[in-house]
Design a protein around this motif. Structure first.
Motif, PDB file in Angstrom:
ATOM      1  N   VAL A  91      25.812  15.236  36.415  1.00 31.66           N
ATOM      2  CA  VAL A  91      25.425  14.521  35.194  1.00 31.66           C
ATOM      3  C   VAL A  91      25.576  13.013  35.395  1.00 31.66           C
ATOM      4  O   VAL A  91      24.706  12.220  35.014  1.00 31.66           O
ATOM      5  CB  VAL A  91      26.272  14.996  33.993  1.00 31.66           C
ATOM      6  N   THR A  92      26.677  12.617  36.044  1.00 33.29           N
ATOM      7  CA  THR A  92      26.887  11.199  36.330  1.00 33.29           C
ATOM      8  C   THR A  92      25.741  10.634  37.155  1.00 33.29           C
ATOM      9  O   THR A  92      25.175   9.586  36.848  1.00 33.29           O
ATOM     10  CB  THR A  92      28.210  11.005  37.089  1.00 33.29           C
ATOM     11  N   LEU A  93      25.392  11.381  38.227  1.00 33.74           N
ATOM     12  CA  LEU A  93      24.323  10.927  39.113  1.00 33.74           C
ATOM     13  C   LEU A  93      23.006  10.824  38.369  1.00 33.74           C
ATOM     14  O   LEU A  93      22.267   9.846  38.506  1.00 33.74           O
ATOM     15  CB  LEU A  93      24.170  11.905  40.271  1.00 33.74           C
ATOM     16  N   ILE A  94      22.719  11.881  37.575  1.00 34.87           N
ATOM     17  CA  ILE A  94      21.456  11.890  36.842  1.00 34.87           C
ATOM     18  C   ILE A  94      21.434  10.736  35.838  1.00 34.87           C
ATOM     19  O   ILE A  94      20.430  10.029  35.701  1.00 34.87           O
ATOM     20  CB  ILE A  94      21.251  13.248  36.128  1.00 34.87           C
ATOM     21  N   GLY A  95      22.569  10.508  35.177  1.00 31.08           N
ATOM     22  CA  GLY A  95      22.648   9.409  34.217  1.00 31.08           C
ATOM     23  C   GLY A  95      22.381   8.075  34.891  1.00 31.08           C
ATOM     24  O   GLY A  95      21.607   7.251  34.396  1.00 31.08           O
ATOM     25  N   LYS A  96      22.980   7.887  36.050  1.00 32.88           N
ATOM     26  CA  LYS A  96      22.801   6.636  36.789  1.00 32.88           C
ATOM     27  C   LYS A  96      21.331   6.469  37.202  1.00 32.88           C
ATOM     28  O   LYS A  96      20.741   5.401  37.038  1.00 32.88           O
ATOM     29  CB  LYS A  96      23.689   6.684  38.035  1.00 32.88           C
ATOM     30  N   THR A  97      20.750   7.561  37.723  1.00 27.69           N
ATOM     31  CA  THR A  97      19.358   7.495  38.154  1.00 27.69           C
ATOM     32  C   THR A  97      18.439   7.216  36.972  1.00 27.69           C
ATOM     33  O   THR A  97      17.505   6.409  37.058  1.00 27.69           O
ATOM     34  CB  THR A  97      18.944   8.824  38.812  1.00 27.69           C
ATOM     35  N   PHE A  98      18.735   7.896  35.851  1.00 27.55           N
ATOM     36  CA  PHE A  98      17.911   7.692  34.663  1.00 27.55           C
ATOM     37  C   PHE A  98      17.959   6.228  34.212  1.00 27.55           C
ATOM     38  O   PHE A  98      16.927   5.624  33.919  1.00 27.55           O
ATOM     39  CB  PHE A  98      18.390   8.608  33.533  1.00 27.55           C
ATOM     40  N   LEU A  99      19.163   5.669  34.201  1.00 26.04           N
ATOM     41  CA  LEU A  99      19.306   4.276  33.784  1.00 26.04           C
ATOM     42  C   LEU A  99      18.513   3.354  34.692  1.00 26.04           C
ATOM     43  O   LEU A  99      17.833   2.442  34.243  1.00 26.04           O
ATOM     44  CB  LEU A  99      20.783   3.870  33.808  1.00 26.04           C
ATOM     45  N   GLU A 100      18.596   3.627  36.002  1.00 25.89           N
ATOM     46  CA  GLU A 100      17.881   2.783  36.951  1.00 25.89           C
ATOM     47  C   GLU A 100      16.380   2.889  36.730  1.00 25.89           C
ATOM     48  O   GLU A 100      15.647   1.910  36.808  1.00 25.89           O
ATOM     49  CB  GLU A 100      18.222   3.204  38.391  1.00 25.89           C
ATOM     50  N   TRP A 101      15.931   4.132  36.451  1.00 29.72           N
ATOM     51  CA  TRP A 101      14.500   4.338  36.266  1.00 29.72           C
ATOM     52  C   TRP A 101      14.024   3.730  34.954  1.00 29.72           C
ATOM     53  O   TRP A 101      13.022   3.025  34.901  1.00 29.72           O
ATOM     54  CB  TRP A 101      14.230   5.846  36.306  1.00 29.72           C
ATOM     55  N   ARG A 102      14.803   3.947  33.898  1.00 23.54           N
ATOM     56  CA  ARG A 102      14.371   3.533  32.570  1.00 23.54           C
ATOM     57  C   ARG A 102      14.513   2.023  32.389  1.00 23.54           C
ATOM     58  O   ARG A 102      13.664   1.378  31.780  1.00 23.54           O
ATOM     59  CB  ARG A 102      15.219   4.276  31.523  1.00 23.54           C
ATOM     60  N   TYR A 103      15.600   1.465  32.917  1.00 22.24           N
ATOM     61  CA  TYR A 103      15.886   0.055  32.662  1.00 22.24           C
ATOM     62  C   TYR A 103      15.882  -0.771  33.938  1.00 22.24           C
ATOM     63  O   TYR A 103      16.500  -1.813  33.997  1.00 22.24           O
ATOM     64  CB  TYR A 103      17.238  -0.092  31.959  1.00 22.24           C
ATOM     65  N   GLY A 104      15.165  -0.272  34.951  1.00 24.90           N
ATOM     66  CA  GLY A 104      15.170  -0.950  36.246  1.00 24.90           C
ATOM     67  C   GLY A 104      14.824  -2.425  36.118  1.00 24.90           C
ATOM     68  O   GLY A 104      15.452  -3.281  36.722  1.00 24.90           O
ATOM     69  N   GLU A 105      13.818  -2.707  35.288  1.00 20.41           N
ATOM     70  CA  GLU A 105      13.367  -4.084  35.159  1.00 20.41           C
ATOM     71  C   GLU A 105      14.439  -4.953  34.504  1.00 20.41           C
ATOM     72  O   GLU A 105      14.729  -6.051  34.947  1.00 20.41           O
ATOM     73  CB  GLU A 105      12.102  -4.114  34.322  1.00 20.41           C
ATOM     74  N   ALA A 106      15.018  -4.387  33.441  1.00 18.13           N
ATOM     75  CA  ALA A 106      16.071  -5.134  32.738  1.00 18.13           C
ATOM     76  C   ALA A 106      17.257  -5.375  33.661  1.00 18.13           C
ATOM     77  O   ALA A 106      17.853  -6.447  33.661  1.00 18.13           O
ATOM     78  CB  ALA A 106      16.523  -4.372  31.500  1.00 18.13           C
ATOM     79  N   ILE A 107      17.566  -4.365  34.483  1.00 25.16           N
ATOM     80  CA  ILE A 107      18.685  -4.519  35.410  1.00 25.16           C
ATOM     81  C   ILE A 107      18.364  -5.627  36.408  1.00 25.16           C
ATOM     82  O   ILE A 107      19.188  -6.481  36.694  1.00 25.16           O
ATOM     83  CB  ILE A 107      18.980  -3.191  36.134  1.00 25.16           C
ATOM     84  N   ALA A 108      17.130  -5.622  36.886  1.00 25.07           N
ATOM     85  CA  ALA A 108      16.731  -6.657  37.839  1.00 25.07           C
ATOM     86  C   ALA A 108      16.841  -8.036  37.196  1.00 25.07           C
ATOM     87  O   ALA A 108      17.335  -8.982  37.783  1.00 25.07           O
ATOM     88  CB  ALA A 108      15.310  -6.409  38.328  1.00 25.07           C
ATOM     89  N   HIS A 109      16.403  -8.145  35.939  1.00 28.73           N
ATOM     90  CA  HIS A 109      16.516  -9.428  35.240  1.00 28.73           C
ATOM     91  C   HIS A 109      17.964  -9.853  35.112  1.00 28.73           C
ATOM     92  O   HIS A 109      18.314 -10.994  35.325  1.00 28.73           O
ATOM     93  CB  HIS A 109      15.914  -9.330  33.829  1.00 28.73           C
TER      94      HIS A 109
END
Lengths: 356, 291
Positions: B270-288
């Motif tokens: 679940v942790t891994l999936i959550g992390k992957t989901f966040l990266e996928w969903r908010y990848g752009e925001a994270i990059a910003h």
């Protein structure tokens, strides 16, 4: 509102950033702090803003002693070198930030805030950009948003740290003219830091030259350029070459040549004559002295010719000395590489030899 | 007008410098895939196979056993205390390191890493020596009737120690890169320190913070060594899930052991999936945010 700082001193881990700086910025003035990196100009600006505290000295805004005021209480507009825009907020939210963080009793209404934001967007020629995020803006646009954000709170004074440092040459030039215009419209007392002398001389009403924690000279751009107060200013602002001279009875001796010391009294002894290109007039070897011109002549050999937008700039190696001076060549004079020429000395500034 | 063929050539050349031949690529990818399958996926699959070896009924029974339920509750409770604590500690430490210059700063950075370099068992032993009955503070604590070792406080302390670096390690490089200019801008605009932190700093670090908390949580629930030393293995009282798994396993109760272990494995997934989901969903925001 005028800014007065007196005798500011600041040290960073043993390095003296400021050694007793006093400066008066007049109300409504646009002043540049110019100096090489490490001269303390940014430190001075940050102390005025309250982002650093000085070990000694005081800061006054008008009649208010701001020395002990916190950065929030000082109420300055500060524009950071890399803009420091809040990246997670839209442009409009960035500009409104300073108004929204006010206490409820002082906070303008929602409608007033958005009206102010629109007004500033218009002033900055950024209409329609309110909904964008900083990452979607160009450097020049970011800089304008940063300025709008600083102006939104109607600050006492406006402070800019290397405002155009991170921009390319073309944008810098546009923004310069535009900042002058904004300053004329809003009338804020403005201080900006720069290491670019063109920027300082072109934009500012007055320029303060800093060198290793001290102010060398404060004056209008013309004054700084034409009457440098120290050897440092002469060398730092504008093109200048120095020639070693001996001063004797108000005249400068260069080898066997006597130069009419241009217009300033100086004690006898060793010194340096600083020559700007317009202090020298290039003539052919052995040409007659024009009546009314000082008799001083320097002989040399042309070692380089550059075509500039407005004429030819000639580099001349002076005879018997490893000194190269620059002069503008009059039209029609042949100046090939290696040609012997004479230089009439029309002006220049003499400063004593610092080694003594 | 640049010659298009020439340009294509240049692209090809610069490409070939960093790209391996197809066969080499295939070998490298296959090697990585086999390694992952052998050492990660296979054991993970085995856990679930063993857990379900005697059917779903036995699996469910193992999870609803009172001792198992207590272990699950204890684990959740410990994580619920340790993770928020480390969230606060981590942010404070990163803030201090990234935004201020002070003597002993590099020492503090080293200290933050200490839990990674010290064996968790040693960490647990330190707490026993400090707070245990024969420990340094033991008699004093006993006189006040405070129980730390072999009780919840000891388990929380050990967990906090072991999971301390996760949040700080995520935040320090990011906050150092971002510098203090944004906060300074907020202050010059009149925001209070707290206001600047809430409206500027926190949004700037939120994704890294979330990563850190996810990792911290996963470790807090899964920690074995340090907790094992300080818990005392009192069944139904001081056993966390990993300790419970060990006890069951040592009693040859494989189905129950693997059933509880499967819960931990699910948590990791679940942790891994959550992390992957966040990266996928908010990848752009994270990059910003990182910029």
């Amino acid at each position: 509102m005028d800014i007065r700082v007196t005798d500011l001193a600041k040290e960073f881990g043993g390095a003296r950033a400021l050694r007793g700086v006093s400066l008066h910025v007049r109300s409504g003035e646009l002043m540049a702090l110019l100096g090489p990196s490490g001269s303390g100009k940014t430190t001075l600006l940050r102390i005025i803003a309250g982002l650093e505290t000085a070990e000694r000295g005081s800061v006054f805004f008008g009649d208010t002693d701001a020395t002990r005021l916190s950065v929030q209480q000082r109420h300055v507009g500060f524009v950071f070198q890399h803009y420091a825009l809040f990246r997670h907020m839209t442009v409009a939210d960035n500009i409104a930030y300073g108004l929204r963080v006010r206490r409820r009793s002082e906070r303008p209404s929602r409608a007033a805030i958005s009206a102010r934001v629109e007004e500033l967007l218009a002033l900055m020629q950024l209409e329609g950009y309110g909904g964008r995020h900083p990452a979607q803006l160009s450097g020049g646009q970011k800089q304008r948003v940063a300025l709008a954000r600083a102006l939104a709170v109607d600050p006492r004074v406006l402070l800019l740290d290397e405002p155009f440092g991170a921009l390319d040459a073309k944008v810098r030039k546009d923004l310069r003219a535009w900042l002058r215009q904004i300053h004329a419209q809003t009338g804020h007392t403005t201080v900006f830091v720069t290491h670019d002398q063109d920027e300082a001389l072109e934009l500012a009403d007055r320029v303060a030259i800093l060198n290793s924690g001290r102010i060398e000279q404060v004056g209008a751009p013309d004054e700084i350029h034409e009457q440098p107060a120290s050897a440092f200013v002469a060398s730092f602002v504008g093109d200048a070459a120095r020639v070693p001279v001996r001063v004797l009875g108000g005249k400068a001796m260069f080898g066997e040549t006597v130069l009419e010391a241009p217009g300033q009294a100086m004690a006898d002894g060793a010194g340096w004559l600083w020559l700007r290109p317009y202090d020298l007039r290039l003539t052919g070897k052995g040409a007659a002295v024009v009546a009314g011109e000082p008799a001083g002549k320097l002989d040399g050999v042309i070692v380089g010719v550059r075509r500039t937008a407005n004429g030819r700039r000639v580099e001349v190696r002076l005879q018997d000395l490893d000194v190269i001076v620059e002069a503008d060549a009059p039209a029609g004079l042949s100046c090939g590489h290696g040609e012997q020429v004479s230089l009439a000395v029309l002006g220049g500034r003499i400063f004593p030899d610092n080694a003594k | 007008m640049p010659d298009p063929d020439l340009q294509r050539d240049r692209v090809y050349v610069s490409d070939s410098v960093v790209t391996e031949a197809p066969w080499a690529r295939a070998v490298i990818i296959a090697f990585a895939a086999i390694f992952l399958a052998l050492f990660l996926l296979l054991p993970l699959g085995l856990i679930f196979r063993e857990a379900l070896a005697k059917g779903i009924g036995a699996y469910w029974e193992a999870l609803t056993d009172p001792d198992a339920v207590t272990a699950i509750q204890l684990t959740l409770l410990v994580a619920a205390i340790a993770v928020p604590l480390n969230l606060v500690f981590g942010v404070a430490a990163s803030w201090a390191i990234a935004k201020f210059d002070f003597p002993g700063k590099s020492f503090l950075i080293t200290l933050v890493d200490l839990p990674f370099s010290v064996s968790p068992v040693v960490a647990g032993l330190v707490y026993v020596l400090l707070f245990g009955a024969q420990g340094l503070l033991g008699p004093w604590l006993q006189s006040w009737n405070i129980q730390i070792v072999f009780a919840l406080p000891g388990i929380v302390l050990a967990t906090v120690f072991v999971t301390f670096p996760f949040v700080a390690r995520e935040l320090i490089p990011l906050m150092q890169e971002q510098g203090a200019a944004d906060e300074e801008a907020a202050l010059t605009l009149g925001a209070s320190g707290l206001r600047a932190f809430l409206t500027v700093t926190l949004p700037n670090i939120r994704w890294a913070l979330l990563y850190g908390v996810l990792l911290c949580n996963a470790r807090a629930m899964g920690e074995f060594g340090a907790v094992s030393v300080v818990s005392g293995h009192i069944r139904g009282l001081t056993n966390t899930m990993p300790l419970h798994v060990e006890i069951l396993y040592n009693e040859y109760n494989f189905v129950a052991a693997f059933a509880v272990a499967s819960l931990l494995a699910i948590l990791a997934l679940v942790t891994l999936i959550g992390k992957t989901f966040l990266e996928w969903r908010y990848g752009e925001a994270i990059a910003h945010g990182r910029r």
